[in-house]
Design an enzyme around this catalytic site. Structure first.
Site, PDB file in Angstrom:
ATOM      1  CG  HIS A   1      -0.184   0.227   2.503  1.00 47.44           C
ATOM      2  ND1 HIS A   1       0.550  -0.763   3.103  1.00 47.44           N
ATOM      3  CD2 HIS A   1      -0.034   1.321   3.278  1.00 47.44           C
ATOM      4  CE1 HIS A   1       1.107  -0.290   4.196  1.00 47.44           C
ATOM      5  NE2 HIS A   1       0.776   0.971   4.332  1.00 47.44           N
TER       6      HIS A   1
HETATM    7  C1  UD1 Z   1      -1.794   5.055   6.438  1.00 45.41           C
HETATM    8  C2  UD1 Z   1      -0.474   5.439   7.099  1.00 45.41           C
HETATM    9  C3  UD1 Z   1       0.543   4.321   6.862  1.00 45.41           C
HETATM   10  C4  UD1 Z   1       0.011   2.967   7.286  1.00 45.41           C
HETATM   11  C5  UD1 Z   1      -1.314   2.739   6.579  1.00 45.41           C
HETATM   12  C6  UD1 Z   1      -1.952   1.422   6.939  1.00 45.41           C
HETATM   13  C7  UD1 Z   1       0.074   7.831   7.136  1.00 45.41           C
HETATM   14  C8  UD1 Z   1       0.949   8.864   6.563  1.00 45.41           C
HETATM   15  N1  UD1 Z   1       0.090   6.636   6.511  1.00 45.41           N
HETATM   16  O1  UD1 Z   1      -1.581   4.997   5.033  1.00 45.41           O
HETATM   17  O2  UD1 Z   1       1.696   4.610   7.633  1.00 45.41           O
HETATM   18  O3  UD1 Z   1       0.944   1.970   6.957  1.00 45.41           O
HETATM   19  O4  UD1 Z   1      -2.202   3.799   6.940  1.00 45.41           O
HETATM   20  O5  UD1 Z   1      -3.141   1.260   6.240  1.00 45.41           O
HETATM   21  O6  UD1 Z   1      -0.586   8.074   8.120  1.00 45.41           O
HETATM   22  N2  UD1 Z   1      -9.126   4.716   2.539  1.00 45.41           N
HETATM   23  C9  UD1 Z   1     -10.333   4.079   2.532  1.00 45.41           C
HETATM   24  N3  UD1 Z   1     -10.888   3.718   3.729  1.00 45.41           N
HETATM   25  C10 UD1 Z   1     -10.297   3.987   4.910  1.00 45.41           C
HETATM   26  C11 UD1 Z   1      -9.074   4.665   4.914  1.00 45.41           C
HETATM   27  C12 UD1 Z   1      -8.486   5.006   3.722  1.00 45.41           C
HETATM   28  O7  UD1 Z   1     -10.891   3.823   1.479  1.00 45.41           O
HETATM   29  O8  UD1 Z   1     -10.859   3.620   5.967  1.00 45.41           O
HETATM   30  C13 UD1 Z   1      -8.492   5.075   1.243  1.00 45.41           C
HETATM   31  C14 UD1 Z   1      -8.780   6.506   0.857  1.00 45.41           C
HETATM   32  O9  UD1 Z   1      -8.882   6.542  -0.540  1.00 45.41           O
HETATM   33  C15 UD1 Z   1      -7.522   7.235   1.279  1.00 45.41           C
HETATM   34  C16 UD1 Z   1      -6.458   6.164   1.037  1.00 45.41           C
HETATM   35  O10 UD1 Z   1      -7.102   4.939   1.377  1.00 45.41           O
HETATM   36  O11 UD1 Z   1      -7.314   8.406   0.562  1.00 45.41           O
HETATM   37  C17 UD1 Z   1      -5.217   6.344   1.844  1.00 45.41           C
HETATM   38  O12 UD1 Z   1      -5.533   6.464   3.242  1.00 45.41           O
HETATM   39  P1  UD1 Z   1      -4.552   7.278   4.227  1.00 45.41           P
HETATM   40  O13 UD1 Z   1      -5.044   7.210   5.609  1.00 45.41           O
HETATM   41  O14 UD1 Z   1      -4.318   8.626   3.654  1.00 45.41           O
HETATM   42  O15 UD1 Z   1      -3.173   6.541   4.090  1.00 45.41           O
HETATM   43  P2  UD1 Z   1      -2.798   4.980   4.035  1.00 45.41           P
HETATM   44  O16 UD1 Z   1      -2.249   4.703   2.686  1.00 45.41           O
HETATM   45  O17 UD1 Z   1      -3.897   4.111   4.536  1.00 45.41           O
END
Ligand code: UD1
Length: 375
Positions: free
Chosen positions: A216
């Site tokens: 991811h």
């Molecule tokens: C975040 C953490 C990362 C961790 C990862 C585990 C930061 C900088 N990154 O990255 O360290 O390894 O979580 O998952 O904090 N989304 C959903 N549903 C959710 C959450 C996210 O669909 O419940 C999608 C959204 O499109 C979002 C994308 O995932 O924009 C990324 O989510 P985000 O929390 O920004 O970062 P992660 O890649 O999950």
């Protein structure tokens, strides 16, 4: 003593669970749990509260997704209100996600003492958002709870006074040890059928003969030039040897669809929903090999002994590497390197390791530290 602790995203939940449980044994603590809402899908958040018996958050900030500045900024604005209302003695943050960093800054600007669980990890790669979060959080923390001796050395090299460092071990492993028995009894074919993201036939899933993939990180999934060769290797070559089980992160699913890779992946890999904690541990226990860019999985593979190819060029968790006794090899995202390491690792036996203080009692040591050092 009033302790306000913070979680925001999936990897935080297995770190907070043992801490909540341990605090609840001591009536001298008044504990308030805040969820920033960085992760919000049931499978990315609520399921972990249920699986790991984490009490429902007292306060939910509902921040959701966004750019880094949006997430950090919104979290700071909302968390500041909570801190002013609750007036805790201590704020406790875990891990390295955006919620960790945002709430650390608010804590110190509000003159509240700050403790960081999982302090001192350094990848040396400032392009990783998590490295920025780790540096900021550790610089601001009054107590740094470290998981291993590499972390102690990193902090000392940065000039942190040793009185602020408490070497307590890895709290993720508390959760692994508490939950392992519940994981092991899961039936893998039933679980895979239940969690299939795309309907398909399930091949024979013989124990110790499947591969697990999780990916991811923006550095692996956000550019087609990187993602496509990785996907081609995994789906063309690994699936020839064994079934490839791929619990897929929402970010990765979105990127595969944008890049036109989804059709190929869904035919060749066994795509699964983001899994609950026990299901993921169960897959890990029976895996022949793990491919991952996750930090937590590197650690779980180390303790479970699963050979792990870490799809990164660096790691903030060197203790998980084979040269330090662990089960992981850093392979980056270069396919030739991954292929060579894959062939090599397939010859290996599963060799569980237990780094110092990864013994399932880290939360006890953290709470003892609060009881003894904190007034
Ligand atoms: C975040 C953490 C990362 C961790 C990862 C585990 C930061 C900088 N990154 O990255 O360290 O390894 O979580 O998952 O904090 N989304 C959903 N549903 C959710 C959450 C996210 O669909 O419940 C999608 C959204 O499109 C979002 C994308 O995932 O924009 C990324 O989510 P985000 O929390 O920004 O970062 P992660 O890649 O999950």
């Amino acid at each position: 003593m009033k302790i306000l602790s913070v979680v925001g995203a999936r990897p935080n939940f297995m770190k907070i669970a043992p801490f909540c449980r341990e605090l609840s044994k001591h009536p001298e603590f008044n504990h308030v749990l805040v969820h920033t809402g960085q992760h919000y899908d049931t499978r990315m958040s609520d399921s972990f509260f249920l699986d790991l018996d984490i009490p429902a958050p007292d306060i939910h900030l509902n921040i959701g997704s966004g750019t880094h500045a949006e997430q950090v900024g919104k979290t700071m604005i909302e968390f500041e209100k909570v801190v002013r209302e609750e007036k805790p003695d201590w704020i406790v943050v875990v891990g390295d996600v955006n919620a960790t960093c945002a709430c650390s800054i608010v804590a110190k600007k509000e003159h509240i003492k700050l403790a960081h669980i999982e302090a001192g990890l350094r990848s040396g790669d400032i392009d990783m958002p998590e490295e920025v979060n780790r540096l900021v959080t550790d610089r601001l923390s009054d107590i740094l709870f470290t998981p291993d001796r590499f972390s102690n050395a990193n902090l000392k090299a940065e000039g942190v006074d040793s009185s602020r460092i408490a070497f307590v071990g890895n709290i993720m492993i508390d959760t692994l040890e508490t939950q392992r028995d519940k994981a092991i009894v899961r039936n893998v074919p039933d679980m895979v059928r239940r969690e299939l993201l795309v309907p398909r036939d399930i091949p024979d899933l013989a124990e110790n003969n499947w591969a697990v993939l999780t990916m991811h990180r923006p550095s692996n999934v956000d550019q087609i030039e990187t993602l496509k060769p990785l996907v081609d290797f995994l789906t063309d070559e690994v699936t020839e040897d064994m079934p490839l089980l791929w619990p897929i992160h929402p970010r990765t699913q979105k990127q595969l669809q944008i890049f036109g890779l989804w059709e190929k992946v869904r035919k060749k890999a066994i795509l699964l929903n983001p899994l609950g904690y026990h299901d993921m541990v169960r897959l890990n226990i029976g895996a022949r090999i793990m491919f991952t860019d996750s930090g937590g999985l590197q650690e779980e593979c180390c303790v479970l002994g699963t050979p792990c190819l870490t799809l990164r060029w660096n790691t903030e968790r060197p203790i998980t590497l084979r040269e330090h006794g662990g089960a992981s090899v850093l392979v980056g995202n270069d396919v030739n390197r991954i292929r060579a390491a894959y062939k090599d690792v397939l010859q290996l036996e599963r060799t569980p390791q237990r780094p110092e203080l990864w013994d399932g009692h880290t939360a006890e040591r953290i709470v003892e530290t609060f009881l003894s050092r904190v007034h």
